[in-house]
Design a protein around this motif. Sequence first.
Motif, PDB file in Angstrom:
ATOM      1  N   SER A  48      51.644  31.101  40.174  1.00  0.00           N
ATOM      2  CA  SER A  48      50.986  31.947  39.195  1.00  0.00           C
ATOM      3  C   SER A  48      49.488  31.647  39.124  1.00  0.00           C
ATOM      4  CB  SER A  48      51.645  31.739  37.839  1.00  0.00           C
ATOM      5  OG  SER A  48      51.135  32.627  36.902  1.00  0.00           O
ATOM      6  N   PHE A  49      49.150  30.350  39.185  1.00  0.00           N
ATOM      7  CA  PHE A  49      47.727  29.989  39.104  1.00  0.00           C
ATOM      8  C   PHE A  49      46.969  30.444  40.339  1.00  0.00           C
ATOM      9  CE2 PHE A  49      49.030  26.501  36.016  1.00  0.00           C
ATOM     10  CZ  PHE A  49      48.673  27.277  34.934  1.00  0.00           C
ATOM     11  N   VAL A  50      47.663  30.515  41.458  1.00  0.00           N
ATOM     12  CA  VAL A  50      47.006  31.045  42.648  1.00  0.00           C
ATOM     13  C   VAL A  50      46.565  32.485  42.368  1.00  0.00           C
ATOM     14  CG1 VAL A  50      47.354  31.772  45.029  1.00  0.00           C
ATOM     15  CG2 VAL A  50      48.194  29.541  44.259  1.00  0.00           C
ATOM     16  N   TYR A  51      47.448  33.247  41.745  1.00  0.00           N
ATOM     17  CA  TYR A  51      47.097  34.635  41.445  1.00  0.00           C
ATOM     18  C   TYR A  51      46.057  34.743  40.341  1.00  0.00           C
ATOM     19  CZ  TYR A  51      50.652  36.494  44.486  1.00  0.00           C
ATOM     20  OH  TYR A  51      51.368  36.828  45.596  1.00  0.00           O
TER      21      TYR A  51
ATOM     22  N   GLY B 190      43.002  31.722  41.887  1.00  0.00           N
ATOM     23  CA  GLY B 190      42.768  31.494  43.320  1.00  0.00           C
ATOM     24  C   GLY B 190      41.586  32.300  43.827  1.00  0.00           C
ATOM     25  N   ARG B 191      41.431  32.290  45.143  1.00  0.00           N
ATOM     26  CA  ARG B 191      40.246  32.943  45.715  1.00  0.00           C
ATOM     27  C   ARG B 191      40.198  34.414  45.357  1.00  0.00           C
ATOM     28  NH1 ARG B 191      42.227  29.829  49.980  1.00  0.00           N
ATOM     29  NH2 ARG B 191      41.348  27.763  49.642  1.00  0.00           N
TER      30      ARG B 191
ATOM     31  N   GLY C  35      34.752  28.982  37.175  1.00  0.00           N
ATOM     32  CA  GLY C  35      33.438  28.852  37.811  1.00  0.00           C
ATOM     33  C   GLY C  35      33.539  28.493  39.270  1.00  0.00           C
ATOM     34  N   ASP C  36      32.805  27.460  39.661  1.00  0.00           N
ATOM     35  CA  ASP C  36      32.755  27.085  41.073  1.00  0.00           C
ATOM     36  C   ASP C  36      33.873  26.126  41.454  1.00  0.00           C
ATOM     37  OD1 ASP C  36      30.621  28.672  41.509  1.00  0.00           O
ATOM     38  OD2 ASP C  36      29.143  27.105  41.088  1.00  0.00           O
ATOM     39  N   TYR C  37      34.638  25.706  40.460  1.00  0.00           N
ATOM     40  CA  TYR C  37      35.704  24.765  40.783  1.00  0.00           C
ATOM     41  C   TYR C  37      36.816  25.475  41.523  1.00  0.00           C
ATOM     42  CZ  TYR C  37      33.355  21.717  37.481  1.00  0.00           C
ATOM     43  OH  TYR C  37      32.426  20.963  36.840  1.00  0.00           O
ATOM     44  N   SER C  38      37.578  24.696  42.305  1.00  0.00           N
ATOM     45  CA  SER C  38      38.695  25.293  43.021  1.00  0.00           C
ATOM     46  C   SER C  38      39.991  24.985  42.276  1.00  0.00           C
ATOM     47  CB  SER C  38      38.772  24.727  44.438  1.00  0.00           C
ATOM     48  OG  SER C  38      40.019  25.062  44.993  1.00  0.00           O
ATOM     49  N   ILE C  39      40.851  25.993  42.220  1.00  0.00           N
ATOM     50  CA  ILE C  39      42.143  25.774  41.578  1.00  0.00           C
ATOM     51  C   ILE C  39      43.042  24.921  42.470  1.00  0.00           C
ATOM     52  CG2 ILE C  39      43.301  27.830  42.510  1.00  0.00           C
ATOM     53  CD1 ILE C  39      43.608  26.603  38.897  1.00  0.00           C
ATOM     54  N   TYR C  40      42.758  24.929  43.762  1.00  0.00           N
ATOM     55  CA  TYR C  40      43.566  24.125  44.690  1.00  0.00           C
ATOM     56  C   TYR C  40      43.131  22.672  44.591  1.00  0.00           C
ATOM     57  CZ  TYR C  40      44.837  28.615  46.645  1.00  0.00           C
ATOM     58  OH  TYR C  40      45.304  29.892  46.797  1.00  0.00           O
ATOM     59  N   GLY C  41      43.871  21.853  43.914  1.00  0.00           N
ATOM     60  CA  GLY C  41      43.493  20.458  43.729  1.00  0.00           C
ATOM     61  C   GLY C  41      43.880  19.991  42.345  1.00  0.00           C
TER      62      GLY C  41
ATOM     63  N   PHE D 162      50.771  44.777  47.889  1.00  0.00           N
ATOM     64  CA  PHE D 162      49.997  43.906  48.755  1.00  0.00           C
ATOM     65  C   PHE D 162      48.746  43.449  48.019  1.00  0.00           C
ATOM     66  CE2 PHE D 162      47.169  43.158  52.564  1.00  0.00           C
ATOM     67  CZ  PHE D 162      47.809  41.980  52.914  1.00  0.00           C
ATOM     68  N   TRP D 163      48.810  42.278  47.434  1.00  0.00           N
ATOM     69  CA  TRP D 163      47.736  41.721  46.610  1.00  0.00           C
ATOM     70  C   TRP D 163      46.534  41.389  47.482  1.00  0.00           C
ATOM     71  CZ3 TRP D 163      47.717  40.908  41.367  1.00  0.00           C
ATOM     72  CH2 TRP D 163      46.651  40.146  40.855  1.00  0.00           C
ATOM     73  N   PRO D 164      45.293  41.653  47.125  1.00  0.00           N
ATOM     74  CA  PRO D 164      44.870  42.486  45.992  1.00  0.00           C
ATOM     75  C   PRO D 164      44.507  43.879  46.455  1.00  0.00           C
ATOM     76  CG  PRO D 164      43.031  41.159  46.749  1.00  0.00           C
ATOM     77  CD  PRO D 164      44.126  40.978  47.748  1.00  0.00           C
TER      78      PRO D 164
END
Lengths: 569, 366
Positions: free
Chosen positions: A133-136, A139-140, A149-155, A332-334
């Motif tokens: 869910s957080f990827v959606y 995510g990018r 902001g500039d932080y990445s959710i992956y991590g 087909f996201w997005p």
Amino acid sequence: MTDQTLQTRATASAIKPKLSRDDWVMRAFILGIGLWLVVTLLLPLYSMLSKSAQNKDGAFVGLANYIEYFSTPALFHSINNSFFIAIVSTIITISLASVFAFILSRSMIPFKGVFKGIALLPLLAPSLLPGISFVYLFGRQGVLKDWIGDYSIYGPIGIVMGEVFYTFPHALMILIAAFSIADARLYEATVVLRTSRIRTFFTVTLPGIKYGLISAIFVVFTLVITDFGIPKVIGGQYNVLATDIYKQVIGQQNFEMGAVVSVVLLIPAILAFAVDRFVQRKQVAMLTARAVPYEPKPHALLDKIFFVYCCVIGLAIIGIIGMAGYASFVTFWPYNLELSLNNYDFDVMDGGGWSSFYNSLKMAAYTAIFGTVIIFTGAYMVEKAKGFKFMRGIIQFLCMIPMAVPGMVLGLAYIFFFNHPDNPLGIIYGTMPILVIVTIAHFYTVSHLTAMTALKQMDPEFETVSASLKVPFFRTFLKVTVPVCMPAILDISIYLFVNAMTTVSAVIFLYSTDTSLASIAALNMDDAGDVAPAAAMCMVIVATSAGVRVLHALLTRGMARKTQAWRKR
Amino acid sequence: MDNRGNDASDKAYLKVKNVTKNFGTFTALKDISLEVFEGEFVCFLGPSGCGKTTLLRAIAGLDIQSAGSVSQGGKDISNLPASERDFGIVFQSYALFPNLSVADNVGYGLVNMRSNKADIRKRVDELLSLVGLNDQGDKYPAQLSGGQQQRVALARALAMSPGLLLLDEPLSALDAKVRVHLRHEMKELQRRLGVTTIMVTHDQEEALTMADRIVVMKDGVIEQVGTPEEIYRHPATPFVAEFVGTMNFLKASKGEGGQVLLGGHALSLSDREKEKLNGKDILACVRPEDIAVRNVDQATDNSFEATVKELEFLGSFCRASLNYGDGESQIAADFSINLVRDKGIEEGGTIRVALPENRIHIFSQG
Ligand SMILES: Nc1ncnc2c1ncn2[C@@H]1O[C@H](COP(=O)(O)OP(=O)(O)O)[C@@H](O)[C@H]1O
Ligand SMILES: [Mg+2]
């Protein structure tokens, strides 16, 4: 009279009680349960420990693997990472859940039941759902990606957020229980003494929930540090102990190092578990001494603030599940936001297709049925047998172990034990039974404790009366104990079913192509980049768990109506 | 003390010999020996924690004794499990199966004997009418009053026609009124069936009204065994004297010719009490209700003047606190309301009281 007494005293020697048939049967059952726990728990764990001290060829190398582990920064850095994630997640979860629990048990806001129901929803989902869910969301190509902001959710950010979602209901249940044992008379005293609300909170409320709070902290800590699903899905390059085990075993086929990491992960889990058990014992003492229950009173302003708080948390939970649900229907996201069922066409994707879902259903049903029978019968024998104290003590101890063993560790231990060429039990390796057995073992403790609580409320003389009427105990077990304990039995089976549906960690090493499961299919689809189908599979699991829960509620209500004639209210 | 004498001991139905029970290092029963006769109603009486339940459970085979033997009907059952002994039991909690109807509870053991349904039904009806619950068979235990539940438990215990009926505080969960009523009912039922019965209780009134014989226990030993009358009239130890009924314990000393000196008054004793004047510390005991006032004058034996210090109204009688001798010693006496009125007894007044010779008990130590 005195003469006779003297005479007979010489002949009065120690008595060796003859065992009745019931005693023999009970002891046989106890030995059986003990054997079961030894084979499904103790021996596998032992195999894993010994594997961690062996080289690839199976020769004993002492601590060599451990030395290698601690001299490889890429590996032991994960310890820091795991602790960092666990501590941060615990602080956030406990803070949010304490306030939520406080509001639910101490305020007069409306819709408390709805809020509680929403807060418990994460229990129905596999832990990878929040990750997806957080990827959606962040995510990018996420809909809210500006928020971070500039932080990445992956991590670490993504992992912590996912863990908070996943552990929130666990903390909440413990804390609500802690708040509900408050003694109203203490609060009346503070009113009489005109103590301020703030002071009351720190002098009465906080000490009252002390044990529940500590218990919740350690439960959340253990859940986070042993969780695999969330860091797997959203961890990116950020390694934690649980994902390291997976990488060592699946990625590099380095089973020995996997065993070493497992032992490293086992230590904090066991420590946290020990503290939790210790604290729970105290909490029980408080519970039995409880007095007048607290009745909350309305407070116009505070209740408004509380209501808003609950709405925010509730919306966040629904939003997270809803996002995964919505994404699962998006074609087909997005690029193509049209809704369709394409992502539910699992059969055209890698990961096992719909058959993995049917496998999950089967596995969950078997786990619920056999697990409940084994665990409840075992608890009954341990609780009601006479004598045989030593064996019963050992079994009580064995029953507590699963709580402290992370699923990944148990799964890996099963490989070592059941896949050993000399083990005749190896025939179940890669089959449905081993998945059922590992799941029963993994969720043994909570089920056992539920059974024990119910059994302890039964009159201890039922068995005595049966013996005096020459009725064998198992008839009383079936005719009285089981019907009277039916609510607890249903609770155990639903707990086993839902956990069997959602678990990933215990079974990830043990499934075969024929026995892939829904949660594993979701994980593998996500791994292969099919994130939307993974979300769809998670939603199927959530829907199933929810459906079973509703069924359970209806069943319980129906039963309550049927049995209210004999049940005292 | 055994009122039937030794010649009857061969006919004893239940024999408990030198039974000791240890829980770890704690000894709950110390060398207990006891006989119960066929058809007898015996009460184990004693304060809470003295080992009554432990003894009962040893007899039932539920917690078998550490040492010593138990035989029932001439058969040594010392090491047999409960399921191989012959008894019915009623617990304080009744332990009725909550999910079974009253009839199913009562017939619980009968089903196992493979009797046919009609026979069971008949026997259950018989038992239910025996305890006065004829039309309650279809109800569940939770729908009955405490007293009714107790009777169901009793019917269930009697269903298999056991040779021995064991009752562990069967009345103590009930309120006072029901308790008194059920006492008589149970005693009556026991007499009618002639079933050998042992009942545990800490309530002396219950023991006195129901038992054929009472076994008074204290700290894991038997203090005295005897009929209610014997226990009450001739307590063997100060403990029994105090635990059963009310008793004045008065410091006394040995006088001339088998008399006892009480606050300067020389009192004569019955022959059996005279022999007990053989220690340094002597207690003369008398029950408040045995202190006589009517027809007492200067010439009456064992009489002396006393002043009424206090008079407490207790409903059907008055308890007076009397000063005698040097004016320091006190004794409690129970006077009927009639007597108080007739004799004009009032606080501060002086009366002449007598302690009848055969109502004085002597305990001496040292
Ligand atoms: N299972 C047990 N373990 C240890 N001590 C016990 C046990 N059962 C009874 N006792 C002890 O033995 C003594 C006698 O108990 P019991 O026979 O129940 O007394 P009562 O006369 O009130 O029925 C008590 O001090 C009690 O604490
Ligand atoms: Mg008792």
